[in-house]
Motif scaffolding. Sequence first.
Motif, mmCIF file in Angstrom:
data_model
loop_
_atom_site.group_PDB
_atom_site.id
_atom_site.type_symbol
_atom_site.label_atom_id
_atom_site.label_comp_id
_atom_site.label_asym_id
_atom_site.label_seq_id
_atom_site.Cartn_x
_atom_site.Cartn_y
_atom_site.Cartn_z
ATOM 1 N N LEU A 1 27.784 26.804 12.682
ATOM 2 C CA LEU A 1 27.639 28.189 12.501
ATOM 3 C C LEU A 1 26.993 28.982 12.659
ATOM 4 O O LEU A 1 27.167 30.383 13.010
ATOM 5 C CB LEU A 1 27.020 27.776 10.681
ATOM 6 N N MET A 2 25.818 28.618 13.170
ATOM 7 C CA MET A 2 24.932 29.452 14.343
ATOM 8 C C MET A 2 25.227 30.193 16.095
ATOM 9 O O MET A 2 25.251 31.554 15.748
ATOM 10 C CB MET A 2 23.119 29.229 14.348
ATOM 11 N N GLY A 3 26.079 29.215 15.672
ATOM 12 C CA GLY A 3 26.725 30.290 17.430
ATOM 13 C C GLY A 3 27.710 30.768 16.948
ATOM 14 O O GLY A 3 28.352 31.836 17.687
ATOM 15 N N LYS A 4 28.648 30.228 15.933
ATOM 16 C CA LYS A 4 30.136 31.040 15.479
ATOM 17 C C LYS A 4 29.358 32.515 15.361
ATOM 18 O O LYS A 4 30.331 33.432 15.727
ATOM 19 C CB LYS A 4 30.537 30.505 15.213
ATOM 20 N N LEU A 5 28.576 32.656 14.394
ATOM 21 C CA LEU A 5 27.999 33.814 13.942
ATOM 22 C C LEU A 5 27.483 34.696 15.010
ATOM 23 O O LEU A 5 27.236 36.033 14.852
ATOM 24 C CB LEU A 5 26.688 33.692 12.815
ATOM 25 N N GLY A 6 26.544 34.541 16.149
ATOM 26 C CA GLY A 6 26.021 35.300 16.924
ATOM 27 C C GLY A 6 27.167 35.177 17.780
ATOM 28 O O GLY A 6 26.748 36.738 18.454
#
Length: 310
Positions: free
Chosen positions: A157-162
């Motif tokens: 999720l963090m990678g996708k949001l970033g």
Amino acid sequence: MLTRIPKTAIEKGMFVEAVECSEALFGKRRFVLKSDADLRAIRQCPADFVVINTAAGSARAAGSPMAAGSRAGADPHAAGSMDRARAAVIMSDSVRALRQGLTGIATGGELDMKLLAPIIAEMADADPATTSLFFEVSRLKSKDETTFQHSLAVSVLMGKLGDALGLDRDTVELLVLSGMLHDVGKLSISNGILQKQGKLTVAERATIQSHPRRGHQILQKHADLPPEALEICLHHHEYLDGSGYPARLSGAEIGPLVRIATVCDVFEALTSARPYKRGWKTADALAWMFDRDQQFDRKLVLRLGACIDG
């Protein structure tokens, strides 16, 4: 050629790439099915489908091939099923590597970035559809995998949001790494407390809330880690109104990368089933977080919602 078949069609002599269930429920993969015991275990596990490799073993009783290319293009449903199966294989490998890496550093060993680097690259390079599949298959948790699966799902999720925020590749990779490491402190807390189904005592709650500092102490021993990863580990439970822990930071004291981590961590925790609760629906979790803009960065909640819907 990879082929996805019902588990009822599996036979000895086939080369099993993956069984579509939690690794804890059937952990073997990439093997020639030879024994009656393995055959029974596959048929009795919760999976409905098995991915076999017809180039490495028997193809008898196999369904339609679902390799990349014209066949997959001719059958969108089959292609989607195959993509999901491949995502499950990647996630299974990733959980195994993450478990090995986190357990190693939690017990005083060195952080082996060779274990984590392929996962970081996989998550950072994934297109939105693939990332969504990664997150979907990360829902397959067992109580023994919870910390590792949660960390990997938050990492996704963090990678996708970033990426959705237009951050550069290095920062996206930093977010992915930080998501993997953010809960390492929980590995020093007993499962009896982490997985307790009843109400926590005051002392037990304090123990759980000590995991950011525990994790930070572990990560401090590894000088090659970026300071942002340590900051995310220490502060991912801080809220904008100062009601979080461990330092009760508020407002501008909480940096943008930590805010990303907090939103992803809470969303994953809300939507994930645990021994002591059912998982929330995505829309309910996002609405709950959006209504608490005193705690969460509302812009990030909205952007995460767009990522999930996408």
